[in-house]
Every structure is written in C-alpha cells, then in structure tokens.
Design an enzyme around this catalytic site. Structure first.
Site, PDB file in Angstrom:
ATOM      1  N   ASP A  43      -6.187  -4.309 -27.752  1.00 21.04           N
ATOM      2  CA  ASP A  43      -6.205  -5.773 -27.767  1.00 21.04           C
ATOM      3  C   ASP A  43      -5.079  -6.328 -28.646  1.00 21.04           C
ATOM      4  O   ASP A  43      -4.858  -5.864 -29.763  1.00 21.04           O
ATOM      5  CB  ASP A  43      -7.521  -6.286 -28.324  1.00 21.04           C
ATOM      6  CG  ASP A  43      -8.744  -5.827 -27.538  1.00 21.04           C
ATOM      7  OD1 ASP A  43      -8.749  -4.683 -27.060  1.00 21.04           O
ATOM      8  OD2 ASP A  43      -9.693  -6.620 -27.424  1.00 21.04           O
TER       9      ASP A  43
ATOM     10  N   ASN B  56     -11.538  -8.127 -20.533  1.00 18.95           N
ATOM     11  CA  ASN B  56     -12.548  -9.148 -20.248  1.00 18.95           C
ATOM     12  C   ASN B  56     -12.056 -10.558 -20.568  1.00 18.95           C
ATOM     13  O   ASN B  56     -12.635 -11.547 -20.117  1.00 18.95           O
ATOM     14  CB  ASN B  56     -13.849  -8.855 -21.011  1.00 18.95           C
ATOM     15  CG  ASN B  56     -13.701  -8.965 -22.512  1.00 18.95           C
ATOM     16  OD1 ASN B  56     -12.826  -8.336 -23.107  1.00 18.95           O
ATOM     17  ND2 ASN B  56     -14.558  -9.751 -23.148  1.00 18.95           N
ATOM     18  N   HIS B  57     -10.958 -10.669 -21.332  1.00 15.83           N
ATOM     19  CA  HIS B  57     -10.402 -11.987 -21.628  1.00 15.83           C
ATOM     20  C   HIS B  57      -9.343 -12.431 -20.622  1.00 15.83           C
ATOM     21  O   HIS B  57      -8.858 -13.564 -20.724  1.00 15.83           O
ATOM     22  CB  HIS B  57      -9.839 -12.037 -23.044  1.00 15.83           C
ATOM     23  CG  HIS B  57     -10.890 -12.296 -24.076  1.00 15.83           C
ATOM     24  ND1 HIS B  57     -11.206 -13.559 -24.527  1.00 15.83           N
ATOM     25  CD2 HIS B  57     -11.737 -11.451 -24.715  1.00 15.83           C
ATOM     26  CE1 HIS B  57     -12.182 -13.485 -25.411  1.00 15.83           C
ATOM     27  NE2 HIS B  57     -12.519 -12.211 -25.543  1.00 15.83           N
TER      28      HIS B  57
ATOM     29  N   ASP C 147      -6.911  -7.756 -22.822  1.00 13.81           N
ATOM     30  CA  ASP C 147      -7.082  -8.764 -23.874  1.00 13.81           C
ATOM     31  C   ASP C 147      -5.762  -9.071 -24.570  1.00 13.81           C
ATOM     32  O   ASP C 147      -5.646  -9.030 -25.802  1.00 13.81           O
ATOM     33  CB  ASP C 147      -8.154  -8.337 -24.889  1.00 13.81           C
ATOM     34  CG  ASP C 147      -9.563  -8.569 -24.365  1.00 13.81           C
ATOM     35  OD1 ASP C 147      -9.720  -8.790 -23.143  1.00 13.81           O
ATOM     36  OD2 ASP C 147     -10.510  -8.526 -25.170  1.00 13.81           O
TER      37      ASP C 147
ATOM     38  N   ARG D  11     -23.336  -7.858 -26.735  1.00 11.06           N
ATOM     39  CA  ARG D  11     -22.589  -9.003 -26.219  1.00 11.06           C
ATOM     40  C   ARG D  11     -23.394  -9.847 -25.238  1.00 11.06           C
ATOM     41  O   ARG D  11     -23.003 -10.967 -24.922  1.00 11.06           O
ATOM     42  CB  ARG D  11     -21.318  -8.514 -25.514  1.00 11.06           C
ATOM     43  CG  ARG D  11     -20.420  -7.648 -26.370  1.00 11.06           C
ATOM     44  CD  ARG D  11     -19.307  -7.041 -25.534  1.00 11.06           C
ATOM     45  NE  ARG D  11     -18.506  -6.078 -26.271  1.00 11.06           N
ATOM     46  CZ  ARG D  11     -17.428  -6.381 -26.987  1.00 11.06           C
ATOM     47  NH1 ARG D  11     -17.034  -7.621 -27.072  1.00 11.06           N
ATOM     48  NH2 ARG D  11     -16.749  -5.440 -27.628  1.00 11.06           N
TER      49      ARG D  11
ATOM     50  N   HIS E  11     -11.265  -3.215 -26.768  1.00 11.86           N
ATOM     51  CA  HIS E  11     -12.421  -4.114 -26.662  1.00 11.86           C
ATOM     52  C   HIS E  11     -13.176  -4.358 -27.953  1.00 11.86           C
ATOM     53  O   HIS E  11     -13.955  -5.295 -28.051  1.00 11.86           O
ATOM     54  CB  HIS E  11     -13.370  -3.545 -25.593  1.00 11.86           C
ATOM     55  CG  HIS E  11     -14.402  -4.486 -25.056  1.00 11.86           C
ATOM     56  ND1 HIS E  11     -14.182  -5.823 -24.820  1.00 11.86           N
ATOM     57  CD2 HIS E  11     -15.692  -4.262 -24.676  1.00 11.86           C
ATOM     58  CE1 HIS E  11     -15.266  -6.371 -24.308  1.00 11.86           C
ATOM     59  NE2 HIS E  11     -16.202  -5.450 -24.228  1.00 11.86           N
TER      60      HIS E  11
ATOM     61  N   HIS F  84      -4.545 -10.108 -28.293  1.00  6.24           N
ATOM     62  CA  HIS F  84      -5.194 -11.411 -28.507  1.00  6.24           C
ATOM     63  C   HIS F  84      -4.259 -12.489 -29.046  1.00  6.24           C
ATOM     64  O   HIS F  84      -4.575 -13.155 -30.040  1.00  6.24           O
ATOM     65  CB  HIS F  84      -6.400 -11.254 -29.426  1.00  6.24           C
ATOM     66  CG  HIS F  84      -7.655 -10.853 -28.703  1.00  6.24           C
ATOM     67  ND1 HIS F  84      -8.182 -11.578 -27.658  1.00  6.24           N
ATOM     68  CD2 HIS F  84      -8.488  -9.792 -28.871  1.00  6.24           C
ATOM     69  CE1 HIS F  84      -9.279 -10.997 -27.217  1.00  6.24           C
ATOM     70  NE2 HIS F  84      -9.488  -9.900 -27.929  1.00  6.24           N
TER      71      HIS F  84
ATOM     72  N   ASP G  74      -6.064 -15.192 -25.532  1.00  3.99           N
ATOM     73  CA  ASP G  74      -7.223 -15.796 -26.206  1.00  3.99           C
ATOM     74  C   ASP G  74      -7.220 -15.490 -27.702  1.00  3.99           C
ATOM     75  O   ASP G  74      -6.675 -14.491 -28.167  1.00  3.99           O
ATOM     76  CB  ASP G  74      -8.561 -15.343 -25.609  1.00  3.99           C
ATOM     77  CG  ASP G  74      -8.915 -16.087 -24.320  1.00  3.99           C
ATOM     78  OD1 ASP G  74      -8.355 -17.174 -24.081  1.00  3.99           O
ATOM     79  OD2 ASP G  74      -9.757 -15.580 -23.556  1.00  3.99           O
ATOM     80  N   ARG G  75      -7.874 -16.405 -28.434  1.00  2.00           N
ATOM     81  CA  ARG G  75      -8.059 -16.335 -29.882  1.00  2.00           C
ATOM     82  C   ARG G  75      -6.765 -16.611 -30.651  1.00  2.00           C
ATOM     83  O   ARG G  75      -6.670 -17.596 -31.341  1.00  2.00           O
ATOM     84  CB  ARG G  75      -8.656 -15.000 -30.306  1.00  2.00           C
ATOM     85  CG  ARG G  75     -10.066 -14.817 -29.831  1.00  2.00           C
ATOM     86  CD  ARG G  75     -10.926 -14.196 -30.924  1.00  2.00           C
ATOM     87  NE  ARG G  75     -12.320 -14.264 -30.552  1.00  2.00           N
ATOM     88  CZ  ARG G  75     -12.895 -13.413 -29.714  1.00  2.00           C
ATOM     89  NH1 ARG G  75     -12.188 -12.434 -29.192  1.00  2.00           N
ATOM     90  NH2 ARG G  75     -14.173 -13.549 -29.410  1.00  2.00           N
TER      91      ARG G  75
ATOM     92  N   HIS H  68     -10.278  -1.004 -20.482  1.00  2.00           N
ATOM     93  CA  HIS H  68     -10.495  -1.935 -21.581  1.00  2.00           C
ATOM     94  C   HIS H  68     -11.863  -1.758 -22.226  1.00  2.00           C
ATOM     95  O   HIS H  68     -11.972  -1.634 -23.454  1.00  2.00           O
ATOM     96  CB  HIS H  68     -10.342  -3.381 -21.111  1.00  2.00           C
ATOM     97  CG  HIS H  68     -10.570  -4.354 -22.229  1.00  2.00           C
ATOM     98  ND1 HIS H  68      -9.651  -4.521 -23.243  1.00  2.00           N
ATOM     99  CD2 HIS H  68     -11.620  -5.168 -22.522  1.00  2.00           C
ATOM    100  CE1 HIS H  68     -10.122  -5.413 -24.106  1.00  2.00           C
ATOM    101  NE2 HIS H  68     -11.310  -5.815 -23.698  1.00  2.00           N
TER     102      HIS H  68
END
Length: 333
Positions: A57, A118-119, A86, A235, A262, A59, A89-90, A186
């Site tokens: 990730d 998943n993002h 990923d 989650r 992840h 991000h 995001d964030r 991922h």
C-alpha cells in the site's frame, strides 16, 4: 510517453502544480490500453538477471513513493515493479501517485505491474478522499474515467522463478516444474477451499466493483489470522484465514507462498503462517500517525526474497484525508 516526460511531471507535481487535464487523460487511457489486455491473474516469469520489487500500500503518500522509487529504481529491462494495490485514498497526493504509476505502466507495460486493491473502488474512493481529490484537481469526468480504469486492473500476479532454487527443504512448496512461485494479491485467500489459479484467471473484472462477497471480494479484502480455520473479518467485509487454509491452498496450487498487503505492519513487512504468507506495506508513518516503517520485497530469478525497509519522508504541510468526506476517518479499512 518518455522517461523525460515522467521526470518533468514529477518535478511539476513537487512544485504543487496539477497536470493539464488532457495529459492526465492520455496517461490514464495509455495505461488502460495495457490493463485490458492482461488477464485477472497476470503471469510474471523472472528470467535470469531480472528482479521484481513487490510494493505494498502507498495510499497517496507521493513523497514517500518518490523515496521508494529511488530505492527500487524505476522499471527497466532487468527490473520489474509490482504495485500491490491501494495506491490511492487517505494520503492527499493520490492523483500524483496514480498518474506517476500509470505513466510507468504506459511506458514499460511488461515491466510495470499494478494489482487492484480494495481502495481502487468507488465506495472507498467516495469515503476516503480519492473521489474528492480527483474532482478538485481534474474534474468529475476525470474521476469517472479513473473509476472505470480501476476496474481494468488485474486482481493478482503470479511471480514465477525460472531457475531451480539452490537450497530447498522438504517442506518447501514448489511449482509442478520444481520452481518457486509467489501469488501476489492485495488482500488474501478465499472464503472456501478448492479455488485454483485458473479460477482466479477467469474472474470477470472489467466494469465490476468488488462487492461484499465472492472471489473478487476475497482477493481484495481478506486478512490472515493466527488461529486455524476461517473467522469473521475485523473489517466487516471478507473473512480472516488461518495458517492451515494457507497451507492447503498453496499445496493445491503449487505456490511457494503468498505475498499480500492491505494491513499496516510496524516493520513494513511480516512473515506469517509458517513462512507461507508475507504482508508488505509501503506507506511509512501511515497517515502521519502510525510511526511504522515502509518496506518492499525483491525477488530474483531463483525465487529468493530480500526485504528492504525505509522511513517516512518529509512532505508539504497538507494533512491526510484533506479531500475526504468528514475528514480523517477510521484506519481500519
């Protein structure tokens, strides 16, 4: 697309400028033209002298990505990069991260690989910042284009050695040809036994969101657990899978081990499930709070792995989740 353009684009980004929309669209579509030709499970065979760095990730942490690329080197004839989902995001430079990665994919399609995380999905982008960032920097149509192209990203990559390992053990799982190979995904494994590599390869993905269940959702959302068997996910999506599940799946498919991302790991990586499952995470000091190291994994043509760690890099004064709905949200997802 040229290396010179990418270097210039990176300097443009570091100066706080947005790429002209026309160029952004060309990069997105250029990368997409290669993603759509790839199967849901990509085969990457490492010929002698070729290495592959698996990146977890990122991000939206653009300045950490630049530091990471300085450590890995950019894609080349003898070196592959595999970004394991990923990317967005964030962090508040997700556009810069994804356009840089997509530009390398367009320029070096057989040396730059990107798995979906998943993002890379509409519902996550809406909550965790990428939708707002994309619309702010390039407009709504650009976000819609990204949302479609994310569905073209492969779901996993099978990284295979082409030279027999010099050291083996009676417990090591090898491919039918006696070679090491790694399933890079991922999230992780499945909510049921018996899933094969061919099943993954045949998953219809283009135009589809991961959903709450099924093979695609499992690949993007599941996590390892220490207890045997399967358990509920912390989650609320997917499941948690134990070391026995991992061993059965690797044995069934002739896979030496799984490499997944992840989840934050304080050292940037962690070897789990008796060596059959490794988590790698490449966003150091995640969301400017966690204090973790980042890491990447280098694999060579014999299938040997080396782990590299790195610390966070200073960045301009912009907080994570700057474009997200409701500000800084839960770290869990």
């Amino acid at each position: 697309m040229t290396e010179e353009f990418i270097k210039g684009m990176i300097q443009w980004f570091k100066a706080g400028k947005n790429l002209p929309r026309r160029y952004a669209w060309e990069i997105i579509l250029g990368a997409c033209s290669h993603f759509v030709k790839e199967e849901s499970l990509v085969n990457l065979d490492l010929q002698e002298g070729v290495t592959c760095d698996v990146i977890g990730d990122v991000h939206g942490q653009f300045y950490d990505l630049l530091n990471l690329y300085s450590l890995t080197g950019i894609p080349s004839e003898n070196h592959c990069l595999l970004m394991n989902g990923d990317l967005v995001d964030r962090g508040s430079w997700s556009i810069e991260v994804i356009l840089t990665a997509f530009a390398f994919k367009w320029l070096y399609p057989t040396r730059m690989f990107i798995n979906r995380g998943n993002h890379e999905a509409k519902d996550m982008n809406r909550t965790y910042g990428f939708e707002g960032e994309a619309k702010h920097k390039h407009g709504e149509q650009t976000y819609k284009l990204f949302a479609h192209v994310f569905t073209t990203l492969p779901l996993a990559t099978l990284v295979s050695a082409t030279k027999a390992p010099t050291k083996t053990s009676t417990t090591m799982i090898l491919s039918p040809e006696g070679l090491k190979r790694y399933f890079v995904v991922h999230g992780g494994l499945f909510s049921k036994d018996g899933v094969t590599l061919d099943d993954v390869r045949k998953i219809p993905r283009i135009g589809r969101q991961p959903g709450q269940d099924g093979l695609m959702s499992d690949l993007l959302w599941t996590d390892p657990q220490t207890l045997p068997g399967r358990g509920p996910s912390k989650r609320g999506v997917g499941i948690a899978f134990g070391p026995d599940v991992t061993k059965r799946w690797c044995t069934l498919n002739g896979v030496t081990s799984i490499i997944r991302s992840h989840e934050v790991r304080q050292d940037g990586y962690a070897v789990e499930h008796d060596g059959l499952c490794t988590t790698v995470f490449s966003a150091p000091n995640y969301v400017d709070q966690v204090g973790n190291k980042g890491a990447f994994i280098r694999i060579d043509a014999e299938g040997d792995q080396k782990y590299f760690q790195f610390e966070a890099t200073p960045h301009p004064p912009m907080k994570p989740m700057a474009y997200a709905q409701g500000g800084l949200a839960s770290l869990m997802m």
